[in-house]
Motif scaffolding. Structure first.
Motif, PDB file in Angstrom:
ATOM      1  N   SER A 149      -2.126   0.242   0.101  1.00 54.27           N
ATOM      2  CA  SER A 149      -3.169  -0.191   0.882  1.00 54.27           C
ATOM      3  C   SER A 149      -4.505   0.596   1.428  1.00 54.27           C
ATOM      4  O   SER A 149      -4.202   1.935   1.318  1.00 54.27           O
ATOM      5  CB  SER A 149      -2.390  -0.818   2.381  1.00 54.27           C
TER       6      SER A 149
ATOM      7  N   VAL B  78      -8.770  -3.334 -10.330  1.00 58.79           N
ATOM      8  CA  VAL B  78      -9.283  -4.480  -9.138  1.00 58.79           C
ATOM      9  C   VAL B  78     -10.513  -4.309  -8.694  1.00 58.79           C
ATOM     10  O   VAL B  78     -10.810  -5.086  -7.767  1.00 58.79           O
ATOM     11  CB  VAL B  78      -8.189  -4.304  -8.071  1.00 58.79           C
TER      12      VAL B  78
ATOM     13  N   ASN C 136      -0.195 -10.493  -8.042  1.00 56.50           N
ATOM     14  CA  ASN C 136      -1.109 -11.155  -7.562  1.00 56.50           C
ATOM     15  C   ASN C 136      -1.684 -10.828  -6.254  1.00 56.50           C
ATOM     16  O   ASN C 136      -1.141 -10.330  -5.446  1.00 56.50           O
ATOM     17  CB  ASN C 136      -0.612 -12.852  -7.564  1.00 56.50           C
ATOM     18  N   PRO C 137      -2.900 -11.039  -5.975  1.00 54.46           N
ATOM     19  CA  PRO C 137      -3.559 -10.516  -4.460  1.00 54.46           C
ATOM     20  C   PRO C 137      -2.649 -11.210  -3.413  1.00 54.46           C
ATOM     21  O   PRO C 137      -2.177 -12.243  -3.380  1.00 54.46           O
ATOM     22  CB  PRO C 137      -4.850 -11.484  -4.511  1.00 54.46           C
TER      23      PRO C 137
ATOM     24  N   THR D 194       0.097  -9.396 -12.717  1.00 56.58           N
ATOM     25  CA  THR D 194      -0.949 -10.268 -13.259  1.00 56.58           C
ATOM     26  C   THR D 194      -1.453  -9.638 -14.312  1.00 56.58           C
ATOM     27  O   THR D 194      -1.907  -8.562 -14.259  1.00 56.58           O
ATOM     28  CB  THR D 194      -1.862 -10.471 -12.020  1.00 56.58           C
TER      29      THR D 194
ATOM     30  N   PRO E  68      -9.263  -1.791  -1.680  1.00 58.63           N
ATOM     31  CA  PRO E  68      -8.551  -2.755  -2.035  1.00 58.63           C
ATOM     32  C   PRO E  68      -7.146  -2.563  -1.430  1.00 58.63           C
ATOM     33  O   PRO E  68      -6.701  -1.533  -1.244  1.00 58.63           O
ATOM     34  CB  PRO E  68      -8.424  -2.369  -3.569  1.00 58.63           C
ATOM     35  N   TYR E  69      -6.056  -3.554  -1.420  1.00 57.18           N
ATOM     36  CA  TYR E  69      -4.800  -3.592  -1.053  1.00 57.18           C
ATOM     37  C   TYR E  69      -3.978  -4.345  -2.301  1.00 57.18           C
ATOM     38  O   TYR E  69      -4.304  -5.452  -2.458  1.00 57.18           O
ATOM     39  CB  TYR E  69      -4.728  -4.362   0.120  1.00 57.18           C
ATOM     40  N   VAL E  70      -3.231  -3.505  -3.050  1.00 55.73           N
ATOM     41  CA  VAL E  70      -2.576  -4.192  -4.154  1.00 55.73           C
ATOM     42  C   VAL E  70      -1.093  -3.639  -4.264  1.00 55.73           C
ATOM     43  O   VAL E  70      -0.810  -2.575  -4.054  1.00 55.73           O
ATOM     44  CB  VAL E  70      -3.443  -3.910  -5.403  1.00 55.73           C
TER      45      VAL E  70
ATOM     46  N   ILE F 233      -0.329  -5.022 -12.039  1.00 58.88           N
ATOM     47  CA  ILE F 233      -0.822  -5.363 -10.629  1.00 58.88           C
ATOM     48  C   ILE F 233      -0.220  -6.684 -10.288  1.00 58.88           C
ATOM     49  O   ILE F 233      -0.337  -7.613 -10.908  1.00 58.88           O
ATOM     50  CB  ILE F 233      -2.329  -5.292 -10.215  1.00 58.88           C
TER      51      ILE F 233
ATOM     52  N   TYR G 178      -8.585  -8.789  -4.046  1.00 56.04           N
ATOM     53  CA  TYR G 178      -7.933  -7.798  -3.532  1.00 56.04           C
ATOM     54  C   TYR G 178      -8.248  -6.961  -2.456  1.00 56.04           C
ATOM     55  O   TYR G 178      -7.634  -5.852  -1.966  1.00 56.04           O
ATOM     56  CB  TYR G 178      -7.584  -6.789  -4.769  1.00 56.04           C
TER      57      TYR G 178
ATOM     58  N   GLU H 232       3.174  -8.433  -1.953  1.00 45.38           N
ATOM     59  CA  GLU H 232       3.473  -7.017  -1.397  1.00 45.38           C
ATOM     60  C   GLU H 232       4.749  -6.647  -2.094  1.00 45.38           C
ATOM     61  O   GLU H 232       5.250  -5.580  -1.322  1.00 45.38           O
ATOM     62  CB  GLU H 232       3.273  -7.263  -0.054  1.00 45.38           C
TER      63      GLU H 232
ATOM     64  N   TRP I 129       3.537  -1.070  -2.456  1.00 46.61           N
ATOM     65  CA  TRP I 129       2.065  -1.628  -1.888  1.00 46.61           C
ATOM     66  C   TRP I 129       1.282  -0.849  -1.550  1.00 46.61           C
ATOM     67  O   TRP I 129       1.292   0.167  -0.489  1.00 46.61           O
ATOM     68  CB  TRP I 129       2.652  -2.539  -0.651  1.00 46.61           C
TER      69      TRP I 129
END
Length: 253
Positions: free
Chosen positions: A122, A151, A30-31, A216, A173-175, A28, A157, A34, A120
């Protein structure tokens, strides 16, 4: 019980009963990031911004690769940005609310093939599943519970990070997810949604042949009991928040 994201990805493949030499590493970014930060010999990105919005769209793309990579989408909903999707809070994104989902068939002039896909993700729903295959053979499956295992204990996230929707939908979460096939290639990706009145939103579809992994590091995944509680809680949140048959009202470009 500490486990890396790489270990978890391999464990998922083993538990799914898929016996194959291919080994998928899932990481993943980083927060708020995108896009992929990996390195490639060939790569491209489809943002969907130049595609006319509408339901059940089929189209071809070269991902901006100059013809090195080609992709054929079938059955994808192309939706203008809203609180549930659209990188940067603008443009279009891909979605499906169908168990059959939409597919992306891939080809490349690079003799090495395609061993990377990232996107991305979402507004995760508990019915979201993405699969990878080659020549009709299933190689790897990654579900919503797998995302939560990575996450679910990281508040940074959760919630839409982009203006004008920043902070909306904070229960999901959005990752950006990276999928590295370290021991093979693939030629098809399929997104599906098995939860009624929900969707699988994604953007910045990135494909190529990677030379350096990114993402990450993940310190661990929850214990089985914790994981189960998270999934139950997530289902409750999804049921309360995502009854939205008309949520992706389309605007023709």
């Amino acid at each position: 019980m500490k486990r890396s994201a790489f270990f978890f990805a391999g464990l998922c493949a083993a538990l799914s009963g898929v016996a194959h030499a291919d080994t998928f590493h899932v990481t993943i970014e980083n927060p708020g990031v995108e896009h992929s930060t990996a390195a490639f010999t060939s790569m491209g990105v489809e943002t969907f911004d130049s595609i006319v919005s509408g339901y059940n769209r089929s189209f071809t793309t070269d991902f901006g690769s100059g013809g090195v990579i080609s992709g054929s989408y079938a059955g994808v909903d192309v939706v203008p940005a809203n609180q549930y999707g659209g990188r940067g809070g603008a443009g279009n994104f891909a979605s499906t609310s169908s168990g059959a989902g939409f597919s992306l068939s891939l080809a490349t002039t690079n003799p090495a093939g395609i061993n990377y896909f990232g996107f991305w993700l979402s507004a995760l729903d508990s019915g979201n599943t993405v699969t990878f295959s080659k020549g009709g053979t299933l190689l790897f499956t990654f579900s919503a519970s797998d995302v939560l295992a990575l996450v679910g204990n990281m508040p940074a996230y959760f919630g839409n990070p982009d203006a004008p929707f920043g902070g909306n939908n904070g229960g999901q979460p959005y990752v950006f997810l990276n999928f590295f096939n370290t021991n093979g290639t693939f030629d098809k990706v399929t997104f599906s949604e098995n939860l009624a009145n929900a969707g699988y939103e994604s953007d910045n579809h990135t494909v190529g042949f990677f030379t350096r992994e990114s993402g990450t590091p993940v310190g661990g995944v929850p214990e089985p009991a914790t994981w189960a509680m998270m999934i139950v809680g997530f289902g409750a949140v999804a049921g309360a928040m995502r009854r939205r048959q008309g949520r992706a009202r389309l605007i023709a470009a």
